[in-house]
Enzyme design. Structure first.
Site, PDB file in Angstrom:
ATOM      1  N   LYS A 212      27.844   8.874  56.863  1.00  0.00           N
ATOM      2  CA  LYS A 212      28.340   9.760  55.806  1.00  0.00           C
ATOM      3  C   LYS A 212      29.178   8.933  54.839  1.00  0.00           C
ATOM      4  O   LYS A 212      30.288   8.513  55.166  1.00  0.00           O
ATOM      5  CB  LYS A 212      29.217  10.885  56.373  1.00  0.00           C
ATOM      6  CG  LYS A 212      29.538  11.955  55.322  1.00  0.00           C
ATOM      7  CD  LYS A 212      30.655  12.896  55.752  1.00  0.00           C
ATOM      8  CE  LYS A 212      32.005  12.402  55.288  1.00  0.00           C
ATOM      9  NZ  LYS A 212      32.144  12.375  53.801  1.00  0.00           N
TER      10      LYS A 212
ATOM     11  N   GLU B 285      39.550   4.010  63.604  1.00  0.00           N
ATOM     12  CA  GLU B 285      40.585   3.262  62.889  1.00  0.00           C
ATOM     13  C   GLU B 285      41.312   4.258  62.006  1.00  0.00           C
ATOM     14  O   GLU B 285      40.724   4.825  61.088  1.00  0.00           O
ATOM     15  CB  GLU B 285      40.008   2.134  62.036  1.00  0.00           C
ATOM     16  CG  GLU B 285      41.105   1.209  61.539  1.00  0.00           C
ATOM     17  CD  GLU B 285      40.834   0.616  60.175  1.00  0.00           C
ATOM     18  OE1 GLU B 285      41.764   0.611  59.331  1.00  0.00           O
ATOM     19  OE2 GLU B 285      39.692   0.176  59.949  1.00  0.00           O
TER      20      GLU B 285
ATOM     21  N   CYS C 193      45.007   0.887  54.766  1.00  0.00           N
ATOM     22  CA  CYS C 193      45.537   1.266  56.076  1.00  0.00           C
ATOM     23  C   CYS C 193      46.503   0.232  56.631  1.00  0.00           C
ATOM     24  O   CYS C 193      47.342   0.559  57.479  1.00  0.00           O
ATOM     25  CB  CYS C 193      44.394   1.502  57.055  1.00  0.00           C
ATOM     26  SG  CYS C 193      43.227   0.135  57.170  1.00  0.00           S
TER      27      CYS C 193
ATOM     28  N   GLU D  30      53.051   7.534  56.421  1.00  0.00           N
ATOM     29  CA  GLU D  30      52.073   6.803  55.619  1.00  0.00           C
ATOM     30  C   GLU D  30      51.935   7.470  54.252  1.00  0.00           C
ATOM     31  O   GLU D  30      51.588   8.655  54.168  1.00  0.00           O
ATOM     32  CB  GLU D  30      50.715   6.765  56.322  1.00  0.00           C
ATOM     33  CG  GLU D  30      49.694   5.932  55.563  1.00  0.00           C
ATOM     34  CD  GLU D  30      48.362   5.817  56.299  1.00  0.00           C
ATOM     35  OE1 GLU D  30      47.740   4.748  56.214  1.00  0.00           O
ATOM     36  OE2 GLU D  30      47.955   6.811  56.933  1.00  0.00           O
TER      37      GLU D  30
END
Length: 481
Positions: A170, A244, A278, A379
């Site tokens: 995807k 991840e 990330c 984050e």
């Protein structure tokens, strides 16, 4: 105008609806992709499932040739592909060029690894032989992120194909075009059904991939919150999952560090790709004895950053991916002000006439941040650096580890015991005197809430294979009864 259809079972399939992709720097239309749904995702899985046994039995050379060819074709298309990547994500052209180059390198690395997937022999009594085989899972589902769609997406795709798995993927809804470009190359080079690409909403396509009982393994890169949902969905079928997820990478600067080098690394580590990374080193844990000097250098370098369109060679930093992302970053900036952090530079939206139509946020540096402030522990996924003063190395390590995230960390020091300090940092990747970087031959993944498993390098072989044990008995069985 670029336009892509679904890629299922060797064919291109149209859909009633499409997804428009906008340039986050200008709002202009970059291209369109077909909008797949649950039925399309299910058809892709069925195609991959139908061919998985034949592909698993393929000879290594049958996998090596198309992987190497795809690497060569990516390199041949590199300029156009990098330009497209810069326009759909907003990232700087130099960053896009590096991502394209590493994507090609990943396909080439795994092309070279196809005949190095080995088992082992186990010591046993002389009447027995016990050996192991690494075998592919079967159908692997890949949910590709928008921030580094080629680098992060092709890492898993290349290793899965090299080890004899079939693929359903995807592409990211916000930036699917470059992924679909590579998907077209894969469709043309691999047998029908081995590679299938279905762009579409995660609530439909992603949900089907994670819950379909014919999917044998899932590779997901994205937020920790969504990753939890993938795990819950996959649990019903006991499907293998590699994740991840989020990060809040610390950059630790000790008193003996080369401060000029550290300042360069801290700035590059947070503002590269507009902080949408990330492993962005969004926390700078600096020893109080060198705090003032380091911060002065960081601010000076930050204020030299030129904002602009990613395809402009003069641009140092582009926009964030969307208007919603910009508002989220600005909300974090306001929370930092309210919680008492000191704004040193940036903190707003640029007012230059060339930038008003884009999703730009000024590169921002806050000082006097405490670990419990939102910008010190959550984050942000944007160009915001939180400087956290510390009194000792011990405090720096404690603060660095005191986070639910543990994807990456950076350590700036000239001390010989740097590797010992790295060993005390509970993070999947520790960079010493550089910011966290990706290489095709190196494993990648996080600890704690930053993920499960590793991709990249030879660990990528392990990620997409399971171990079967075979025991051979040489003596005749005695009659048991």
């Amino acid at each position: 105008m670029l336009s892509y259809e679904l890629l299922i079972d060797g064919a291109r399939c149209a859909t009633p609806e499409s997804i428009r992709v906008d340039d986050p720097a200008t709002g202009e239309d970059v291209g369109h992709v077909a909008r797949g749904d649950t039925d399309d995702a299910r058809a892709a899985v069925e195609a991959a499932d139908a061919t998985k046994r034949a592909w698993a039995r393929s000879a290594p050379v049958e996998r090596e040739r198309p992987l190497r060819t795809v690497a060569e074709r990516i390199e041949a298309d590199a300029d156009e592909l990098a330009d497209l990547l810069a326009r759909e994500t907003g990232k700087c052209l130099s960053t896009a060029e590096g991502e394209v180059a590493e994507s090609a390198a990943q396909f080439r690395f795994y092309a070279g690894a196809v005949d190095k997937v080995r088992g082992d022999t186990i010591p046993t009594p002389s009447n027995r032989l016990n050996y192991t085989r690494r075998v592919p899972y079967g159908v692997t589902a890949h949910v590709v992120p928008w921030n580094y769609p080629l680098l992060l997406g092709t890492r898993g795709l290349a290793s899965a194909l090299a080890t004899g798995n079939t693929v359903v993927a995807k592409p990211p809804t916000q930036a699917p075009l470059s992924t679909m470009w590579v998907g077209e190359l894969l469709l043309e080079e691999f047998p029908d059904g081995v590679v299938n690409f279905v762009p579409g909403p995660g609530s439909a396509v992603g949900a089907e991939f994670s819950s379909n009982p014919s999917v044998d393994a899932i590779a997901f890169t994205g937020s920790t919150e969504v990753g939890r949902g993938v795990l819950r969905s996959a649990a019903d079928n006991i499907t293998h999952v590699d994740l991840e997820l989020g990060g809040k990478a610390p950059s630790i600067v000790l008193p003996d560090a080369d401060l000029e080098n550290a300042a360069r690394g801290v700035v590059a580590g947070i503002f590269s790709n507009s902080g949408q990374n990330c492993v962005a080193t969004s926390r700078c844990l600096v020893h109080e004895s060198v705090h003032d000097e380091l911060v002065e250098k960081i601010v000076e370098k930050t204020e030299r950053i030129t904002l602009g369109h990613g395809t402009d060679p003069k641009t140092d930093m582009g926009p964030v991916i969307s208007a919603d992302a910009r508002e989220n970053v600005l909300a974090y900036i306001e929370s930092a002000k309210e919680e008492g952090a000191t704004l040193l530079t940036g903190g707003g939206v640029p007012d230059h006439s060339d930038l008003v139509d884009g999703n730009f946020v000024e590169p921002t540096v806050f000082d006097d941040v405490s670990p419990e402030m939102k910008i010190g522990c959550e984050e942000i996924f944007g160009p915001v650096l939180a400087v956290i003063p510390v009194e000792s190395t011990e405090e720096a390590i404690e603060v660095a580890n005191d986070s639910p995230y543990a994807l990456a960390a950076a350590l700036w020091t000239e001390r010989l015991e740097a590797t010992k300090l790295a060993g005390r940092l509970n993070h999947g990747l520790v960079a010493i005197n550089t910011y966290p970087v990706s290489m095709p031959q190196s494993p990648w993944g996080g600890n704690k809430e930053s993920g499960i498993g590793r991709e990249g390098g030879l660990e990528g072989i392990d990620a997409f294979t399971t171990v079967d044990s075979v025991v051979v008995e040489f003596d005749r069985m005695e009659d048991p009864y």
